[in-house]
Design an enzyme around this catalytic site. Structure first.
Site, PDB file in Angstrom:
ATOM      1  N   GLU A   1      -6.077 -21.835 -58.291  1.00 24.45           N
ATOM      2  CA  GLU A   1      -7.403 -22.345 -57.955  1.00 24.45           C
ATOM      3  C   GLU A   1      -8.422 -21.209 -57.830  1.00 24.45           C
ATOM      4  OE1 GLU A   1      -4.453 -25.021 -55.641  1.00 24.45           O
ATOM      5  OE2 GLU A   1      -4.524 -22.991 -56.475  1.00 24.45           O
TER       6      GLU A   1
ATOM      7  N   CYS B   1      -3.015 -25.312 -51.318  1.00 26.86           N
ATOM      8  CA  CYS B   1      -2.487 -24.889 -50.019  1.00 26.86           C
ATOM      9  C   CYS B   1      -3.571 -24.991 -48.949  1.00 26.86           C
ATOM     10  CB  CYS B   1      -1.931 -23.472 -50.104  1.00 26.86           C
ATOM     11  SG  CYS B   1      -3.142 -22.202 -50.548  1.00 26.86           S
TER      12      CYS B   1
ATOM     13  N   CYS C   1      -6.405 -22.386 -50.474  1.00 23.46           N
ATOM     14  CA  CYS C   1      -7.099 -22.831 -51.688  1.00 23.46           C
ATOM     15  C   CYS C   1      -7.940 -24.071 -51.420  1.00 23.46           C
ATOM     16  CB  CYS C   1      -6.086 -23.105 -52.800  1.00 23.46           C
ATOM     17  SG  CYS C   1      -5.325 -21.606 -53.449  1.00 23.46           S
TER      18      CYS C   1
ATOM     19  N   TRP D   1      28.727 -10.804 -83.005  1.00 19.26           N
ATOM     20  CA  TRP D   1      27.922 -11.775 -82.285  1.00 19.26           C
ATOM     21  C   TRP D   1      28.392 -13.161 -82.693  1.00 19.26           C
ATOM     22  CZ3 TRP D   1      24.859 -10.002 -78.559  1.00 19.26           C
ATOM     23  CH2 TRP D   1      24.381  -8.710 -78.639  1.00 19.26           C
TER      24      TRP D   1
ATOM     25  N   ARG E   1      14.922 -16.008 -71.107  1.00 16.72           N
ATOM     26  CA  ARG E   1      14.953 -15.115 -69.948  1.00 16.72           C
ATOM     27  C   ARG E   1      13.581 -14.962 -69.311  1.00 16.72           C
ATOM     28  NH1 ARG E   1      18.689  -9.963 -71.961  1.00 16.72           N
ATOM     29  NH2 ARG E   1      20.734 -10.973 -71.677  1.00 16.72           N
TER      30      ARG E   1
ATOM     31  N   LEU F   1      20.414  -6.721 -69.543  1.00 13.15           N
ATOM     32  CA  LEU F   1      19.823  -7.903 -68.906  1.00 13.15           C
ATOM     33  C   LEU F   1      18.314  -7.764 -68.741  1.00 13.15           C
ATOM     34  CD1 LEU F   1      22.506  -8.747 -66.180  1.00 13.15           C
ATOM     35  CD2 LEU F   1      22.386  -9.514 -68.557  1.00 13.15           C
TER      36      LEU F   1
ATOM     37  N   GLU G   1      24.305 -16.008 -66.901  1.00 14.36           N
ATOM     38  CA  GLU G   1      24.682 -15.654 -68.272  1.00 14.36           C
ATOM     39  C   GLU G   1      26.154 -15.279 -68.431  1.00 14.36           C
ATOM     40  OE1 GLU G   1      22.317 -13.275 -70.723  1.00 14.36           O
ATOM     41  OE2 GLU G   1      20.433 -14.234 -70.212  1.00 14.36           O
TER      42      GLU G   1
END
Length: 357
Positions: free
Chosen positions: A54, A77, A86, A172, A186, A206, A287
């Site tokens: 906002e 909020c 907000c 793979w 991700r 990662l 994962e």
């Protein structure tokens, strides 16, 4: 409410979704401000959870916000945190109407934001786009109401559900298009979680490897009861620049060495979901490996599955995507609802969620 309302709320929902994975511990919210049928301001929750949507939209709208309608994907909020409420900002800007998609279950808000707006003479309409908003906010809601983040399981398997050959070879199984899609996946999560077996076998980084990606680095979490993670691993070597947490039951010299290397060592793995929620996480992508997947499935903690499947068969001697679940009758088997199927090169992706009650 009319068709235009739905279209503007749809735009706000798109804004909310764009920053998933970057706003924890806060929710990712979108806001569109419209005057005389024209969008005069747009905003979405910024990295780290502030400024709020906002505030961003009002800043862009400026004086045009007076007399306008604000479409917000989560109730504004009404409490003082690191920023002001907000709801107060919308009132001060002279907004004439607020359309809210769903209620914020935070007890500091929970309807109070909408009531404050109404008490100030602002017309309030609620629940437009509620189902979509609840999906966007699912992780924040789970953390607020149940003290755990949303958990999504990412699988990359053969047709028969194997993640590797019997000798551990897995690179793979899926093709480059599917692997690129994993990076995009991700980006929408706060953290990536693996077990120590996966850390030892793959030595993963990662990270979110998307060209031009400017979001927050993903928290890397390793469930490592016996502290087997090598000090020479990529995770440890980069821990001073990328948040890395190890959850363990061990204490001693190895824990101190990991801490010195920048790893946050968290002792006490009896309630991992609560530990993660207490640290602000709302969305966690799991994962690997099979033991970790089985643990979360058996404990009814998997909310979503992203299952990448290659058109190949490895056979019964391959390593399964989930270890033994020990189910003794079919109704006890974890079940999910397929909501979407996508194609990436020769591979497919099934998106699954918990079935509707």
């Amino acid at each position: 409410m009319n068709g235009s309302d739905a279209a503007f709320m749809g735009a706000a929902l798109s804004l909310a979704a764009r920053n998933l994975g970057d706003t924890w511990p806060n929710p990712s919210v979108g806001c569109v401000i419209v005057k005389d049928g024209v969008v005069v301001g747009r905003g979405w929750t910024q990295g780290g959870g502030r400024p709020h949507a906002e505030t961003e939209a009002l800043k862009r709208a400026g004086a045009a916000a007076r007399g306008a309608t604000a479409y917000v994907t989560l109730e504004p909020c009404s409490h003082h945190g690191q920023t002001g409420p907000c709801a107060d900002a919308l009132i001060a800007a002279g907004i004439a109407r607020v359309v809210s998609a769903t209620i914020d279950p935070d007890p500091r808000v929970s309807g109070q934001g909408l009531r404050k707006l109404a008490a100030a003479g602002i017309r309030v309409d609620a629940d437009l786009g509620k189902a979509a908003a609840d999906r966007v906010n699912a992780g924040f809601f789970l953390r607020t109401l149940f003290q755990r983040p949303l958990f999504a399981l990412k699988c990359a398997t053969s047709l028969d559900g194997r993640i590797a050959l019997s000798n551990g070879d897995s690179k793979w199984i899926t093709g480059p298009e599917a692997r690129a899609a994993v990076q995009a996946l991700r980006a929408r999560y706060d953290a990536i979680l693996i077990g120590s077996g996966t850390a030892l076998a793959d030595d993963p980084e990662l990270t979110c490897r998307i060209e031009g990606y400017g979001g927050r680095p993903k928290v890397r979490i390793v469930l490592d009861r016996r502290l087997r993670l090598p000090l020479t691993s990529k995770l440890v070597k980069t821990a001073k620049t990328i948040p890395t947490w190890v959850i363990t039951t061990e204490v001693g010299p190895k824990a101190e060495q990991l801490s010195d290397a920048g790893v946050e060592v968290i002792t006490g793995d009896d309630n991992v979901p609560k530990l993660l929620a207490e640290r602000g996480l709302t969305r966690v992508l799991i994962e690997g490996g099979g033991e970790v997947a089985a643990h979360f499935l058996k404990n009814d903690l998997i909310d979503q599955i992203a299952w990448f499947r290659a058109p190949a068969v490895i056979g019964g001697d391959g390593i399964p995507v989930a270890a033994a679940l020990s189910a003794t009758y079919l109704p006890a088997v974890p079940a999910f609802t397929r909501v979407e199927t996508l194609q990436f090169g020769f591979d497919s992706l099934d998106i699954l969620t918990r079935p509707n009650p």
